[in-house]
Design a protein around this motif. Sequence first.
Motif, PDB file in Angstrom:
ATOM      1  N   SER A 167      35.109  27.328  29.912  1.00 58.76           N
ATOM      2  CA  SER A 167      36.484  27.742  30.208  1.00 58.76           C
ATOM      3  C   SER A 167      37.044  28.734  29.200  1.00 58.76           C
ATOM      4  O   SER A 167      37.563  29.789  29.589  1.00 58.76           O
ATOM      5  CB  SER A 167      37.390  26.511  30.333  1.00 58.76           C
ATOM      6  N   PHE A 213      35.203  32.210  29.532  1.00 62.33           N
ATOM      7  CA  PHE A 213      35.627  32.971  30.702  1.00 62.33           C
ATOM      8  C   PHE A 213      37.071  33.445  30.561  1.00 62.33           C
ATOM      9  O   PHE A 213      37.427  34.524  31.034  1.00 62.33           O
ATOM     10  CB  PHE A 213      35.481  32.127  31.964  1.00 62.33           C
ATOM     11  N   GLU A 214      37.897  32.638  29.917  1.00 65.87           N
ATOM     12  CA  GLU A 214      39.290  33.030  29.738  1.00 65.87           C
ATOM     13  C   GLU A 214      39.385  34.290  28.881  1.00 65.87           C
ATOM     14  O   GLU A 214      40.193  35.181  29.140  1.00 65.87           O
ATOM     15  CB  GLU A 214      40.056  31.881  29.070  1.00 65.87           C
ATOM     16  N   GLU A 215      38.519  34.380  27.888  1.00 63.29           N
ATOM     17  CA  GLU A 215      38.535  35.551  26.999  1.00 63.29           C
ATOM     18  C   GLU A 215      37.928  36.776  27.668  1.00 63.29           C
ATOM     19  O   GLU A 215      38.456  37.884  27.557  1.00 63.29           O
ATOM     20  CB  GLU A 215      37.773  35.237  25.717  1.00 63.29           C
ATOM     21  N   SER A 216      36.806  36.593  28.367  1.00 64.73           N
ATOM     22  CA  SER A 216      36.093  37.735  28.950  1.00 64.73           C
ATOM     23  C   SER A 216      36.652  38.143  30.310  1.00 64.73           C
ATOM     24  O   SER A 216      36.451  39.281  30.743  1.00 64.73           O
ATOM     25  CB  SER A 216      34.608  37.406  29.090  1.00 64.73           C
ATOM     26  N   ASP A 217      37.304  37.215  31.004  1.00 63.10           N
ATOM     27  CA  ASP A 217      37.938  37.493  32.293  1.00 63.10           C
ATOM     28  C   ASP A 217      36.966  38.130  33.292  1.00 63.10           C
ATOM     29  O   ASP A 217      37.216  39.228  33.800  1.00 63.10           O
ATOM     30  CB  ASP A 217      39.158  38.397  32.078  1.00 63.10           C
ATOM     31  N   LYS A 246      38.765  38.814  38.020  1.00 62.17           N
ATOM     32  CA  LYS A 246      40.119  39.274  37.711  1.00 62.17           C
ATOM     33  C   LYS A 246      41.205  38.394  38.326  1.00 62.17           C
ATOM     34  O   LYS A 246      42.211  38.120  37.691  1.00 62.17           O
ATOM     35  CB  LYS A 246      40.302  40.727  38.174  1.00 62.17           C
ATOM     36  N   GLU A 247      41.015  37.958  39.563  1.00 64.05           N
ATOM     37  CA  GLU A 247      42.043  37.143  40.201  1.00 64.05           C
ATOM     38  C   GLU A 247      41.853  35.672  39.820  1.00 64.05           C
ATOM     39  O   GLU A 247      40.847  35.298  39.224  1.00 64.05           O
ATOM     40  CB  GLU A 247      42.008  37.308  41.719  1.00 64.05           C
ATOM     41  N   ALA A 248      42.840  34.860  40.164  1.00 68.49           N
ATOM     42  CA  ALA A 248      42.749  33.421  39.894  1.00 68.49           C
ATOM     43  C   ALA A 248      41.571  32.830  40.673  1.00 68.49           C
ATOM     44  O   ALA A 248      41.327  33.189  41.817  1.00 68.49           O
ATOM     45  CB  ALA A 248      44.052  32.738  40.280  1.00 68.49           C
ATOM     46  N   TYR A 249      40.832  31.916  40.049  1.00 69.17           N
ATOM     47  CA  TYR A 249      39.673  31.317  40.703  1.00 69.17           C
ATOM     48  C   TYR A 249      39.504  29.879  40.224  1.00 69.17           C
ATOM     49  O   TYR A 249      40.131  29.447  39.247  1.00 69.17           O
ATOM     50  CB  TYR A 249      38.402  32.121  40.395  1.00 69.17           C
TER      51      TYR A 249
END
Length: 199
Positions: A64, A67-71, A74-77
């Motif tokens: 988590s 992924f939050e840092e690297s994004d 782009k949209e919410a998933y």
Amino acid sequence: MIALTEQERRILELAAPVAASLGLEIVRLRVMGGRRPGLQIMTERAGGAPTSVEDCARLSRALSPVFEESDPIKEAYTLEVSTPGIDRPLTRPGDFGRWIGHDVRIELIRPLDGRRRFTGTITGEDDAGAHIELDDDTELVAHVNEMSRATLVLTDALIDAARADGSLPPQLDEDGLEDFEIDETDDETDTNEKTGDVT
């Protein structure tokens, strides 16, 4: 076959080292479309050892923040981490060799003699690829990277193998019912539907 698209391969590059640090391997990674995309990750302990729900939870918690840092999406998933299950996908070189003697369904990326879908029994895996004895007694030899999909077929033999290696949760079968006492006496009580009182 662990990842199919360029996006999935980028996410796999982020996720694989995190999984390895926890003693896990990623079996399959897919980004699923829809209103709210889903990132589905199948994982197992290194070497195919039995994998628990807690293993999946540990990987989810560890991924988590990465992924939050690297994004990477782009949209919410939503992120879903699970074990491969009994009728698991075979996605990596070596996977077929672990399941010799078991039935498999395969879909090739490119047709072979006009066919893309095959069902048969795994007879081996070597440098030439996975060897599958097909239902018509011919043999298919293909590398994992030539397949778009390959999954084990759920059979009694596969369930027995999963039970033997400890990857099948305990199941309640008829033999296990011996320890339970069943009261076969008639229940003569009656319940008043309006008040709930038992008479």
